[in-house]
Design an enzyme around this catalytic site. Structure first.
Site, PDB file in Angstrom:
ATOM      1  N   ASN A 141       0.781  -1.136  -0.130  1.00 45.97           N
ATOM      2  CA  ASN A 141       0.058   0.014  -0.069  1.00 45.97           C
ATOM      3  C   ASN A 141       0.822   1.177   0.241  1.00 45.97           C
ATOM      4  O   ASN A 141       1.978   1.321   0.556  1.00 45.97           O
ATOM      5  CB  ASN A 141      -0.849  -0.074   1.173  1.00 45.97           C
ATOM      6  CG  ASN A 141      -1.762  -1.267   1.182  1.00 45.97           C
ATOM      7  OD1 ASN A 141      -2.092  -1.951   0.181  1.00 45.97           O
ATOM      8  ND2 ASN A 141      -2.433  -1.458   2.467  1.00 45.97           N
TER       9      ASN A 141
ATOM     10  N   HIS B 208       6.339  -0.642  -2.646  1.00 46.82           N
ATOM     11  CA  HIS B 208       5.691  -0.084  -3.771  1.00 46.82           C
ATOM     12  C   HIS B 208       5.532   1.578  -3.795  1.00 46.82           C
ATOM     13  O   HIS B 208       4.872   2.186  -4.297  1.00 46.82           O
ATOM     14  CB  HIS B 208       4.279  -0.765  -4.336  1.00 46.82           C
ATOM     15  CG  HIS B 208       4.321  -2.219  -4.610  1.00 46.82           C
ATOM     16  ND1 HIS B 208       3.057  -2.887  -4.756  1.00 46.82           N
ATOM     17  CD2 HIS B 208       5.409  -2.858  -5.029  1.00 46.82           C
ATOM     18  CE1 HIS B 208       3.648  -4.172  -5.064  1.00 46.82           C
ATOM     19  NE2 HIS B 208       4.750  -4.264  -5.330  1.00 46.82           N
TER      20      HIS B 208
ATOM     21  N   THR C  85      -4.825  -9.110   0.524  1.00 50.67           N
ATOM     22  CA  THR C  85      -4.083  -9.037  -0.756  1.00 50.67           C
ATOM     23  C   THR C  85      -4.623 -10.114  -1.784  1.00 50.67           C
ATOM     24  O   THR C  85      -5.034 -11.247  -1.289  1.00 50.67           O
ATOM     25  CB  THR C  85      -2.464  -8.934  -0.724  1.00 50.67           C
ATOM     26  OG1 THR C  85      -2.076  -8.790  -1.930  1.00 50.67           O
ATOM     27  CG2 THR C  85      -2.109 -10.175  -0.027  1.00 50.67           C
ATOM     28  N   SER C  86      -4.913 -10.082  -2.958  1.00 45.98           N
ATOM     29  CA  SER C  86      -5.317 -10.808  -3.828  1.00 45.98           C
ATOM     30  C   SER C  86      -4.352 -11.827  -4.510  1.00 45.98           C
ATOM     31  O   SER C  86      -4.564 -12.750  -5.065  1.00 45.98           O
ATOM     32  CB  SER C  86      -5.949 -10.085  -4.999  1.00 45.98           C
ATOM     33  OG  SER C  86      -5.081  -9.288  -5.766  1.00 45.98           O
TER      34      SER C  86
HETATM   35  C1  BV8 Z   1       8.580  -5.992 -11.467  1.00 50.15           C
HETATM   36  C2  BV8 Z   1       1.881   0.930  -6.736  1.00 50.15           C
HETATM   37  C3  BV8 Z   1      10.908  -6.649 -11.975  1.00 50.15           C
HETATM   38  C4  BV8 Z   1       1.005   1.839  -7.723  1.00 50.15           C
HETATM   39  C5  BV8 Z   1       1.590  -1.344  -7.606  1.00 50.15           C
HETATM   40  C6  BV8 Z   1       5.914 -12.932 -12.700  1.00 50.15           C
HETATM   41  C7  BV8 Z   1       4.508 -13.432 -13.279  1.00 50.15           C
HETATM   42  C8  BV8 Z   1       3.728 -12.769 -14.117  1.00 50.15           C
HETATM   43  C9  BV8 Z   1       3.999 -11.180 -14.072  1.00 50.15           C
HETATM   44  C10 BV8 Z   1       5.128 -10.692 -13.396  1.00 50.15           C
HETATM   45  C11 BV8 Z   1       5.980 -11.541 -12.629  1.00 50.15           C
HETATM   46  N1  BV8 Z   1       6.935 -10.875 -12.314  1.00 50.15           N
HETATM   47  C12 BV8 Z   1       6.651  -9.477 -12.627  1.00 50.15           C
HETATM   48  C13 BV8 Z   1       5.348  -9.383 -13.249  1.00 50.15           C
HETATM   49  C14 BV8 Z   1       4.953  -8.278 -13.731  1.00 50.15           C
HETATM   50  C15 BV8 Z   1       4.164  -7.427 -12.809  1.00 50.15           C
HETATM   51  C16 BV8 Z   1       2.969  -8.269 -12.269  1.00 50.15           C
HETATM   52  O1  BV8 Z   1       2.924  -8.703 -11.258  1.00 50.15           O
HETATM   53  N2  BV8 Z   1       2.067  -8.282 -13.247  1.00 50.15           N
HETATM   54  C17 BV8 Z   1       0.733  -8.912 -12.756  1.00 50.15           C
HETATM   55  C18 BV8 Z   1      -0.444  -7.913 -13.054  1.00 50.15           C
HETATM   56  C19 BV8 Z   1       0.587 -10.012 -13.350  1.00 50.15           C
HETATM   57  N3  BV8 Z   1       4.881  -6.959 -11.587  1.00 50.15           N
HETATM   58  C20 BV8 Z   1       5.744  -5.680 -11.641  1.00 50.15           C
HETATM   59  O2  BV8 Z   1       5.783  -5.114 -12.855  1.00 50.15           O
HETATM   60  C21 BV8 Z   1       6.425  -5.449 -10.442  1.00 50.15           C
HETATM   61  N4  BV8 Z   1       7.942  -5.198 -10.842  1.00 50.15           N
HETATM   62  O3  BV8 Z   1       8.150  -7.382 -11.563  1.00 50.15           O
HETATM   63  O4  BV8 Z   1       9.979  -5.526 -11.729  1.00 50.15           O
HETATM   64  C22 BV8 Z   1      11.397  -7.272 -10.979  1.00 50.15           C
HETATM   65  C23 BV8 Z   1      11.005  -7.485  -9.812  1.00 50.15           C
HETATM   66  C24 BV8 Z   1      11.582  -8.248  -8.634  1.00 50.15           C
HETATM   67  C25 BV8 Z   1      12.680  -9.252  -9.149  1.00 50.15           C
HETATM   68  C26 BV8 Z   1      13.050  -9.057 -10.463  1.00 50.15           C
HETATM   69  C27 BV8 Z   1      12.379  -8.046 -11.205  1.00 50.15           C
HETATM   70  C28 BV8 Z   1       5.987  -4.227  -9.891  1.00 50.15           C
HETATM   71  C29 BV8 Z   1       4.658  -4.551  -9.370  1.00 50.15           C
HETATM   72  C30 BV8 Z   1       4.223  -3.159  -8.321  1.00 50.15           C
HETATM   73  C31 BV8 Z   1       3.343  -2.366  -9.312  1.00 50.15           C
HETATM   74  N5  BV8 Z   1       2.875  -1.276  -8.271  1.00 50.15           N
HETATM   75  N6  BV8 Z   1       1.274  -0.336  -6.835  1.00 50.15           N
HETATM   76  C32 BV8 Z   1      -0.339   2.175  -7.096  1.00 50.15           C
HETATM   77  O5  BV8 Z   1      -0.644   1.812  -5.889  1.00 50.15           O
HETATM   78  O6  BV8 Z   1      -1.061   3.064  -7.834  1.00 50.15           O
HETATM   79  S1  BV8 Z   1       0.793  -2.859  -7.635  1.00 50.15           S
HETATM   80  C33 BV8 Z   1      -0.799  -2.537  -6.871  1.00 50.15           C
HETATM   81  O7  BV8 Z   1      -1.298  -3.625  -7.289  1.00 50.15           O
HETATM   82  C34 BV8 Z   1      -0.717  -2.548  -5.372  1.00 50.15           C
HETATM   83  O8  BV8 Z   1       0.345  -2.255  -4.711  1.00 50.15           O
HETATM   84  C35 BV8 Z   1      -0.734  -4.223  -5.180  1.00 50.15           C
HETATM   85  O9  BV8 Z   1       0.550  -4.825  -5.167  1.00 50.15           O
HETATM   86  C36 BV8 Z   1      -1.579  -4.588  -6.397  1.00 50.15           C
HETATM   87  C37 BV8 Z   1      -2.941  -4.606  -5.606  1.00 50.15           C
HETATM   88  O10 BV8 Z   1      -2.923  -5.786  -5.300  1.00 50.15           O
HETATM   89  P1  BV8 Z   1      -3.777  -6.042  -3.806  1.00 50.15           P
HETATM   90  O11 BV8 Z   1      -3.040  -4.926  -2.986  1.00 50.15           O
HETATM   91  O12 BV8 Z   1      -3.823  -7.537  -3.427  1.00 50.15           O
HETATM   92  O13 BV8 Z   1      -5.345  -5.438  -3.932  1.00 50.15           O
HETATM   93  P2  BV8 Z   1      -6.504  -6.020  -4.987  1.00 50.15           P
HETATM   94  O14 BV8 Z   1      -7.769  -5.051  -5.398  1.00 50.15           O
HETATM   95  O15 BV8 Z   1      -6.057  -6.724  -6.034  1.00 50.15           O
HETATM   96  O16 BV8 Z   1      -7.249  -7.228  -3.840  1.00 50.15           O
HETATM   97  C38 BV8 Z   1      -7.709  -6.806  -2.553  1.00 50.15           C
HETATM   98  C39 BV8 Z   1      -7.749  -8.013  -1.616  1.00 50.15           C
HETATM   99  O17 BV8 Z   1      -8.268  -7.472  -0.236  1.00 50.15           O
HETATM  100  C40 BV8 Z   1      -8.874  -9.046  -2.208  1.00 50.15           C
HETATM  101  O18 BV8 Z   1      -8.486 -10.040  -2.224  1.00 50.15           O
HETATM  102  C41 BV8 Z   1     -10.053  -8.817  -1.391  1.00 50.15           C
HETATM  103  O19 BV8 Z   1     -10.711 -10.080  -1.181  1.00 50.15           O
HETATM  104  C42 BV8 Z   1      -9.363  -8.310  -0.096  1.00 50.15           C
HETATM  105  N7  BV8 Z   1     -10.249  -7.517   0.690  1.00 50.15           N
HETATM  106  C43 BV8 Z   1     -10.914  -6.588   0.312  1.00 50.15           C
HETATM  107  N8  BV8 Z   1     -11.809  -5.721   1.247  1.00 50.15           N
HETATM  108  C44 BV8 Z   1     -11.341  -6.458   2.644  1.00 50.15           C
HETATM  109  C45 BV8 Z   1     -10.117  -7.525   2.138  1.00 50.15           C
HETATM  110  N9  BV8 Z   1      -9.573  -8.323   3.050  1.00 50.15           N
HETATM  111  C46 BV8 Z   1      -9.945  -8.363   4.350  1.00 50.15           C
HETATM  112  N10 BV8 Z   1     -10.858  -7.146   4.771  1.00 50.15           N
HETATM  113  C47 BV8 Z   1     -11.305  -6.558   3.985  1.00 50.15           C
HETATM  114  N11 BV8 Z   1     -12.254  -5.258   4.377  1.00 50.15           N
END
Ligand code: BV8
Length: 235
Positions: free
Chosen positions: A95, A112, A179-180
């Protein structure tokens, strides 16, 4: 949680779900952030180069929402754990809000980036920032008009990965909250923790994409699950 015997080092990963009950939208819900802001336009370096105004406006709005939000019971419970747990503890958050810190937690790492921080592309300085960036303010250090949100966008390397990997390698317990499990490398931490023979627990509203990797999953709102879990750990 069955017996905390032998548990000294805890790593906690949090996502947008822990701040949902503070009024901050998550990403993938029906009314999620990515619904009306295509991720490639607002959260990639290419998108920023293509349309910096669109991106600055998007994060100026997020910054206003973060400043208006208040920590909830889940943030406060983790702050209590942080102050009372005498073993190792690291709260790794995806976050960009500062609700963990405003609840009183100190052992927090923003992998992030942070909404309340601006990064100068001219002199590499970072500044606490609560105002806007859309109007192109000058960098307080070098005076250049080169400030961008201090956020890790897709395709960019998350912050402090060495420190995170080191903590995961030493973890006895890994807990994932709100987190999802859709974004890497964060979504891969549970596997790393398991390979370090840590116990793994998921606290989430619904099963995440990596749910199968967890020894235990508790489903429900963070504001209820997290205080109950912290009470178990500390008593
Ligand atoms: C990178 C900042 C090189 C911006 C963010 C491997 C496989 C496939 C793809 C990749 C891979 N490795 C890298 C990738 C590419 C990419 C990636 O993962 N793509 C995805 C879409 C497939 N990753 C990257 O580009 C990363 N960088 O890989 O660099 C590297 C790295 C390491 C080592 C070597 C090389 C960079 C990713 C970061 C991007 N920036 N945020 C902003 O905030 O605007 S990501 C952003 O989205 C968040 O930070 C978070 O990470 C993600 C959102 O996910 P969540 O926080 O989980 O939120 P979401 O809405 O999805 O889910 C909410 C959950 O909460 C749900 O499950 C729900 O049920 C639950 N919930 C809801 N309400 C409640 C609750 N739970 C409890 N109580 C409640 N009340």
């Amino acid at each position: 949680m069955r017996g905390m015997a032998g548990i000294r080092n805890i790593v906690i990963l949090t996502g947008a779900g822990i701040s949902a009950e503070s009024g901050l939208r998550t990403f993938r819900a029906d009314d999620g952030l990515w619904e009306n802001h295509p991720v490639e336009q607002v959260a990639t370096p290419q998108g920023f180069r293509r349309d910096p105004e669109l991106v600055q406006r998007f994060y100026d709005e997020r910054r206003v929402n973060v400043l208006a939000a208040e920590p909830n019971a889940a943030h406060r419970a983790l702050a209590r754990l942080d102050s009372e747990w005498d073993g190792e503890l690291l709260i790794v958050t995806q976050n960009i809000d500062d609700l963990h810190e405003r609840a009183g937690a100190t052992r927090v790492l923003h992998m992030h980036g942070e909404a309340l921080s601006a990064w100068c592309l001219a002199c590499d300085a970072r500044h606490r920032w609560t105002g806007t960036l859309l109007d192109g303010p000058a960098c307080p250090t070098c005076g250049e008009i080169a400030l961008r949100p201090d956020i890790v966008w897709f395709g960019e390397m998350p912050y402090e990965m060495e420190r995170i990997f080191a903590a995961l390698a030493r973890a006895d317990l890994f807990v994932s909250i709100g987190t999802s499990g859709a974004v890497y490398p964060a979504a891969g931490f549970v596997q790393q923790a398991k390979s370090a023979r840590a116990r793994t627990l998921e606290l989430n509203l619904e099963r995440s994409q990596g749910s199968g990797w967890f020894d235990e999953s508790r489903l429900g709102p963070a504001s209820e699950l997290v205080p109950a879990w912290v009470e178990e750990v500390l008593t």
